[in-house]
Motif scaffolding. Structure first.
Motif, PDB file in Angstrom:
ATOM      1  N   ASP A  18      19.690  25.171  70.714  1.00 35.76           N
ATOM      2  CA  ASP A  18      20.906  25.065  71.536  1.00 35.76           C
ATOM      3  C   ASP A  18      20.725  23.949  72.563  1.00 35.76           C
ATOM      4  O   ASP A  18      19.732  23.220  72.555  1.00 35.76           O
ATOM      5  CB  ASP A  18      21.240  26.409  72.192  1.00 35.76           C
ATOM      6  N   SER A  19      21.674  23.813  73.475  1.00 37.92           N
ATOM      7  CA  SER A  19      21.639  22.727  74.454  1.00 37.92           C
ATOM      8  C   SER A  19      20.492  22.869  75.461  1.00 37.92           C
ATOM      9  O   SER A  19      20.121  21.907  76.116  1.00 37.92           O
ATOM     10  CB  SER A  19      22.973  22.668  75.205  1.00 37.92           C
ATOM     11  N   HIS A  20      19.897  24.076  75.555  1.00 39.12           N
ATOM     12  CA  HIS A  20      18.775  24.303  76.466  1.00 39.12           C
ATOM     13  C   HIS A  20      17.422  24.167  75.774  1.00 39.12           C
ATOM     14  O   HIS A  20      16.383  24.392  76.388  1.00 39.12           O
ATOM     15  CB  HIS A  20      18.876  25.692  77.099  1.00 39.12           C
ATOM     16  N   ARG A  22      16.347  26.032  73.210  1.00 41.17           N
ATOM     17  CA  ARG A  22      15.870  27.281  72.606  1.00 41.17           C
ATOM     18  C   ARG A  22      16.352  27.383  71.168  1.00 41.17           C
ATOM     19  O   ARG A  22      17.484  26.995  70.861  1.00 41.17           O
ATOM     20  CB  ARG A  22      16.370  28.478  73.401  1.00 41.17           C
TER      21      ARG A  22
END
Length: 119
Positions: A18-20, A22
């Motif tokens: 994802d964008s983080h 993870r």
């Protein structure tokens, strides 16, 4: 005690992030496509200290391959084979040599010293 035939679980997961940063894992929206993701399994294995240890393996092309690998893992456990894939070759060979040295008969060193060389 009869073994539980439904032990462990087989699922598909994804390595996308994802964008983080993870991993999406089983939350990936593309998993509805059967060609996306890889097969994986998880099963609780007994340990020497009595605590539950979950064995997770993934990277199988299909859920069927993951199911076959899970069945093999459970069969090895029932047969008494300890599967430890974190053990290095050096650790295995050291343990094997210690076990083997208990059963080997010592070779007299004088027998090799007094044997004349072949010509």
């Amino acid at each position: 005690m009869r073994p539980n035939p439904n032990r462990g679980r087989v699922y598909r997961r994804c390595g996308y992030r994802d964008s983080h940063g993870r991993q999406l894992g089983t939350r990936c929206p593309r998993l509805s496509n059967t060609r996306h993701g890889s097969g994986a399994y998880a099963v609780d294995m007994p340990s020497l200290n009595g605590k539950r240890k979950t064995r997770r393996r993934s990277g199988y092309a299909t859920k069927t391959e993951a199911s076959t690998a899970l069945a093999k893992t459970l069969e090895c456990e029932r047969a008494g084979v300890h599967l430890d894939d974190t053990e290095t070759v050096a650790q295995y060979l050291t343990g094997w040599l210690q076990e083997r040295s208990r059963t080997l008969k010592p070779t007299p060193s004088s027998a090799t010293a007094t044997t004349p060389p072949r010509t």
